[in-house]
Design a protein around this motif. Structure first.
Motif: not given
Length: 346
Positions: A149-153, A175-182, A186-194, A240-244
């Motif tokens: 997932s995305g996010g700073s954590t 693979v990103p678990a979701r699309g990009g946020m607004g 840097a903390i979008q799932a696509n960026t972290i995945s790459d 899956l690596l994710f946060s809340v």
């Protein structure tokens, strides 16, 4: 391995204190690196001469390294800490706290890092070190698909995953678990995945769609071949690596209108995960139309790992445990564990 260690201690009992001392030095360097010997001595309540002797031995064995700014732990040192945790953990007070947290949250597995994200910036890096060895001991060999997932954590934890430990006899697809946020790219799932795919010498598939969609747009976009390809990979996710997150903060990050935010909060939402805003009772009060991994799909993932630290996330974690349709692994810090177990309010 623990049985062998116990037998050795019966013959050489003094070895235990020396072993714990050197592991304590490594742990302290990990927490505050880069760190000079003088500061390290104060934190360990040791004089510099015996500390110099111990750190020289650890350097000679390739567990520590010296830089211009101070000592740092090596990948070999991280492996030594993981070994020490395995040997000593079940007899520690931290293990007892993990068991209490498992029982209170009603989940099978909790791992607490002996650090506090509210006080130490290195806590997420320490989680990354732990997670490297946890995954190395848990994941099978061969081809592995990991969703993030995305996010700073997740970004900070991913930066600290150990390539040497994880990639032995494994090939990763991230693979990103979701699309990009607004917000920040840097903390979008696509960026972290790459970035994680690069770190682990693996491959990645992107999911270039907005995280906030109307239902009509979502229904159109999911028919696109490139999006379908990524969604099919997500169905094969092994880990899956994710946060809340806090409901208000996550709604603001997604660019919700003030009216919608007020409506969600008025319904009692305190947390968010996978586009679902939920109350402290675990009731979903708002669900975003989104492309990516859905909450009800996570039950099919073998290793879903929730990573969250800091007292502010305690309530969101507690509530998520009530609505999650699976038994997930929680990796957290002392701040969360103390807040949940002692019901601290500050």
């Amino acid at each position: 391995m623990k049985a062998v260690y116990s037998r050795i201690l019966k013959v050489v009992p003094e070895l235990e204190d020396l072993f714990k001392k050197r592991m304590q030095i490594l742990q302290m360097v990990l927490r505050f690196q880069p760190i000079g010997r003088q500061i390290l001595a104060k934190k360990l309540d040791m004089t510099e001469r015996p500390l110099r002797r111990e750190t020289n031995i650890l350097k000679k064995e390739g567990l520590l390294d010296s830089t211009r700014n101070g000592m740092v732990i090596t990948a070999k040192g991280e492996e030594a800490l993981a070994f020490a945790r395995e040997m000593l953990h079940e007899d520690s007070s931290l293990f007892a706290k993990e068991q209490r947290l498992e029982k209170q949250l009603g989940i099978d597995e909790v791992h607490i890092i002996e650090s506090n994200l509210d006080e130490e910036n290195s806590t997420l890096a320490q989680i990354g070190v732990f997670l490297s060895n946890y995954l190395a001991n848990t994941l099978p060999e061969g081809y592995i698909t990991v969703a993030v997932s995305g996010g700073s954590t997740i970004l900070e934890v991913a930066k600290s995953l150990n390539r040497k430990v994880l990639t032995k006899n494994r090939h990763f697809t991230i693979v990103p678990a979701r699309g990009g946020m607004g917000d920040s790219v840097a903390i979008q799932a696509n960026t972290i995945s790459d970035q994680l795919a690069h770190r682990l010498n693996g491959t990645t598939n992107s999911l270039y769609v907005p995280d906030v969609l109307t239902e009509e747009t979502r229904d159109l976009l999911v028919k696109e071949p490139s999006i379908q390809e990524t969604l099919n990979i997500l169905k094969r996710t092994d880990a899956l690596l994710f946060s809340v997150g806090d409901a208000k903060i996550m709604a603001q990050r997604r660019g919700f209108s003030s009216e919608l935010i007020d409506k969600i909060l008025a319904k009692g939402a305190i947390g968010e995960a996978f586009g679902c805003f939920y109350t402290k009772e675990g009731e979903i009060v708002y669900q975003m139309p989104r492309i990516g991994l859905q909450l009800d799909q996570i039950k099919d993932i073998q290793y879903p790992i929730l990573i969250a630290g800091g007292r502010a996330k305690a309530k969101a974690i507690q509530a998520f445990a009530k609505l999650a349709p699976f038994n997930f692994v929680l990796v957290t810090d002392l701040g969360v564990s103390n807040q949940v177990l002692n019901e601290e309010t500050h």
